[in-house]
Design a protein around this motif. Structure first.
Motif, PDB file in Angstrom:
ATOM      1  N   GLY A 102       0.788  -1.228   0.000  1.00  0.00           N
ATOM      2  CA  GLY A 102       0.000   0.000   0.000  1.00  0.00           C
ATOM      3  C   GLY A 102       0.816   1.271   0.000  1.00  0.00           C
ATOM      4  N   ARG A 103       2.131   1.138  -0.149  1.00  0.00           N
ATOM      5  CA  ARG A 103       3.006   2.302  -0.151  1.00  0.00           C
ATOM      6  C   ARG A 103       3.811   2.337  -1.439  1.00  0.00           C
ATOM      7  NH1 ARG A 103       5.018   1.357   6.092  1.00  0.00           N
ATOM      8  NH2 ARG A 103       3.243   2.379   7.110  1.00  0.00           N
ATOM      9  N   ALA A 104       4.144   3.565  -1.860  1.00  0.00           N
ATOM     10  CA  ALA A 104       4.968   3.758  -3.055  1.00  0.00           C
ATOM     11  C   ALA A 104       6.194   4.572  -2.666  1.00  0.00           C
ATOM     12  CB  ALA A 104       4.175   4.465  -4.144  1.00  0.00           C
ATOM     13  N   PHE A 105       7.294   4.327  -3.379  1.00  0.00           N
ATOM     14  CA  PHE A 105       8.572   4.933  -3.026  1.00  0.00           C
ATOM     15  C   PHE A 105       9.134   5.662  -4.244  1.00  0.00           C
ATOM     16  CE2 PHE A 105       7.772   1.209  -0.508  1.00  0.00           C
ATOM     17  CZ  PHE A 105       8.147   1.563   0.785  1.00  0.00           C
ATOM     18  N   LEU A 106       9.510   6.922  -4.037  1.00  0.00           N
ATOM     19  CA  LEU A 106      10.099   7.727  -5.102  1.00  0.00           C
ATOM     20  C   LEU A 106      11.337   8.425  -4.563  1.00  0.00           C
ATOM     21  CD1 LEU A 106       6.984   9.495  -6.690  1.00  0.00           C
ATOM     22  CD2 LEU A 106       8.373   7.715  -7.753  1.00  0.00           C
ATOM     23  N   GLY A 107      12.431   8.339  -5.275  1.00  0.00           N
ATOM     24  CA  GLY A 107      13.621   9.059  -4.845  1.00  0.00           C
ATOM     25  C   GLY A 107      14.891   8.463  -5.428  1.00  0.00           C
ATOM     26  N   GLU A 108      15.867   9.316  -5.615  1.00  0.00           N
ATOM     27  CA  GLU A 108      17.197   8.886  -6.055  1.00  0.00           C
ATOM     28  C   GLU A 108      18.082   8.731  -4.821  1.00  0.00           C
ATOM     29  OE1 GLU A 108      21.098  10.749  -8.384  1.00  0.00           O
ATOM     30  OE2 GLU A 108      19.094  11.570  -8.748  1.00  0.00           O
ATOM     31  N   LEU A 109      18.920   7.708  -4.837  1.00  0.00           N
ATOM     32  CA  LEU A 109      19.810   7.448  -3.711  1.00  0.00           C
ATOM     33  C   LEU A 109      21.207   7.964  -4.003  1.00  0.00           C
ATOM     34  CD1 LEU A 109      18.791   3.834  -2.626  1.00  0.00           C
ATOM     35  CD2 LEU A 109      18.375   5.973  -1.401  1.00  0.00           C
ATOM     36  N   GLY A 110      21.792   8.643  -3.017  1.00  0.00           N
ATOM     37  CA  GLY A 110      23.185   9.018  -3.089  1.00  0.00           C
ATOM     38  C   GLY A 110      24.041   7.920  -2.489  1.00  0.00           C
ATOM     39  N   LEU A 111      25.316   7.925  -2.764  1.00  0.00           N
ATOM     40  CA  LEU A 111      26.214   6.904  -2.223  1.00  0.00           C
ATOM     41  C   LEU A 111      26.294   6.979  -0.701  1.00  0.00           C
ATOM     42  CD1 LEU A 111      29.130   6.955  -4.826  1.00  0.00           C
ATOM     43  CD2 LEU A 111      26.995   5.658  -4.850  1.00  0.00           C
TER      44      LEU A 111
END
Length: 505
Positions: A102-111
């Motif tokens: 029921g959850r969605a995830f958006l984002g870019e990951l840094g090192l």
């Protein structure tokens, strides 16, 4: 073992839901991404691995396969990073698999494990509006403006893992930004003289009519055009959402929340077809005409644009959308904009002044051919802008300020809204007949011009729309008589004579 997380990818200006399936199996340690990822998406394997390890979490020493479904949809960008990392944490039982449902995830990951904002946050969140969405802190207010059911903002992957594992509560959202205030642009009061040109930009703003200004260098064409956007009222939520969606997809810096002020786009005359209309090779991006959606597109030095680029404007000007088809796919971009153009009458700019023009007949004809007749016919307003008289410049007499003219424009647009449209330029023939009445004298003037070939069918419709806008600005009943029609025709001057074209008025 298998874990599933939800995210979204950007195609044109629309977000598409993507299911991220993470599978853990025996074999040599590896990390494979399938499902038509682009280069930026494939590189997520390195970003995700480094972010997980930097956050002090365990990286699996097994074979990890990530499938991005649906497999037939091309995925691009780094927006799927966070969903991949959440899937890896779930499949390795560092967080419960139920915490992803029921959850969605958006984002870019840094090192370093930081969660960074991504291009196209608004359309991506909009595609996931029926779910709880986890976004970077910088995208929180945009996500809330998109109307998502529930939004949480996190700053690092370690913070997200603690929340999903039940070891910490959701972090507090970023503080509410201060109320948006419209930035005051250049004031119309700065323009000296030019009564007809000032009247033209007021009519253009009130009725959404495309405007062409023709005149010598230094006459004030650019100065007038840059002040037109200040006459437009703020965008309502529906239009602000559509305009912000395009700007977000293009990666433009956005205000906190929705962009409620109409935007002014002013591309250079060397702009290519893809830059103006939209397109690209690997990724299809919106062009300048879409970035100006519900705003103003100002084409300065119109005669210097490539003729093929200018002719590509004809269909979007009529339909309000542009359809771009490339090998990578096809996209439809919104393109309902107010076109304002300025150009010199000839390459040297001095045509019409006896003994001043240095251009040969061939040079003038070649310059005039850059504007096709059908494109010129789509300008509802065409005005000649001459240099102000010396006395007017030296005395510095000022005209009305932007605020006074903007008030009349807002009142005229309110009358158009009561007709069920945004501006009078959007009226169809049937709607125009239902909302206006021609006097017998005005009808005879139109018949005579049609018979002499001085007006096309489209030109007659546009002249009537302009006359209706003149009535709205004056607060009069929508009755078009000879005086209103004469002013509308005067604002549609036959600039083709000076340019040497045979375009119908």
């Amino acid at each position: 073992m298998l874990a599933t997380a939800t995210s979204a990818t950007l195609v044109g200006v629309n977000g598409h839901v993507v299911t991220v399936e993470v599978h853990l199996s025996t074999g040599l340690p590896s990390f494979t991404i399938v499902g038509l990822p682009d280069a930026a998406c494939r590189e997520a394997r390195d970003r995700v691995r480094a972010a997980v390890m930097t956050a002090g979490l365990e990286w699996p020493k097994h074979r990890v396969t990530v499938n991005l479904a649906p497999s037939g949809l091309r995925k691009g960008g780094a927006a799927l990073d966070l969903a991949m990392a959440a899937g890896v944490l779930a499949v390795t039982e560092q967080v419960p698999s139920s915490s992803l449902r029921g959850r969605a995830f958006l984002g870019e990951l840094g090192l370093d494990g930081a969660i960074r904002p991504v291009v196209g946050a608004l359309p991506l969140v909009d595609a996931l509006s029926d779910r709880v969405v986890i976004v970077p802190r910088e995208a929180y207010h945009v996500a809330v403006a998109a109307g998502s059911k529930e939004v949480y903002a996190v700053g690092t992957l370690g913070q997200l893992a603690s929340v999903l594992a039940g070891k910490a509560p959701w972090p507090d959202p970023p503080p509410d930004p201060p109320p948006q205030r419209r930035v005051c642009g250049p004031d119309l009061r700065d323009v000296v003289g030019q009564p007809q040109a000032r009247r033209a930009i007021e009519v253009a703003a009130a009725g959404g009519h495309h405007l062409l200004m023709l005149g010598p260098p230094g006459a004030g064409k650019t100065m007038l055009a840059r002040r037109l956007v200040g006459l437009l009222p703020d965008l309502g939520r529906e239009f602000a959402l559509a305009a912000t969606r395009v700007q977000s997809a293009a990666g433009l810096p956005l205000p906190t929340g929705l962009a409620t002020s109409p935007i002014l786009r002013n591309p250079h005359h060397t702009a290519t077809m893809a830059a103006l209309i939209g397109g690209g090779s690997a990724t299809i991006r919106p062009g300048e005409i879409s970035l100006a959606h519900r705003g103003v597109l100002f084409l300065d030095e119109l005669g210097e644009f490539a003729p093929s680029v200018l002719d590509a404007l004809r269909q979007p000007l009529e339909e309000g959308v542009v359809r771009v088809s490339r090998a990578a796919g096809a996209c439809e971009f919104p393109a309902r904009f107010l076109l304002v153009a300025a150009m010199n009458p000839c390459p040297c700019g001095q045509a019409g002044r006896p003994g001043s023009c240095r251009c040969s007949d061939h040079a003038r004809q070649r310059y005039a051919r850059r504007l096709s007749g059908p494109l010129l016919d789509r300008f509802d307003l065409r005005v000649m802008v001459q240099r102000p008289e010396p006395d007017a410049l030296l005395n510095g007499a000022r005209g009305e300020p932007t605020s006074a003219v903007a008030a009349r424009v807002a009142a005229a647009r309110a009358r158009a809204t009561a007709r069920g449209i945004e501006t009078n330029a959007e009226l169809t023939g049937t709607q125009l007949e239902g909302h206006t009445r021609l006097t017998d004298g005005a009808r005879e003037v139109l018949r005579e011009r049609l018979q002499r070939g001085l007006l096309s069918g489209r030109g007659m419709h546009r002249v009537r729309c302009v006359a209706l806008t003149l009535c709205d600005l004056a607060g009069d009943e929508p009755i078009i008589d000879e005086s209103r029609l004469a002013e509308a025709l005067n604002l549609r001057a036959n600039t083709g004579k000076l340019l040497g074209t045979a375009a119908a008025q």
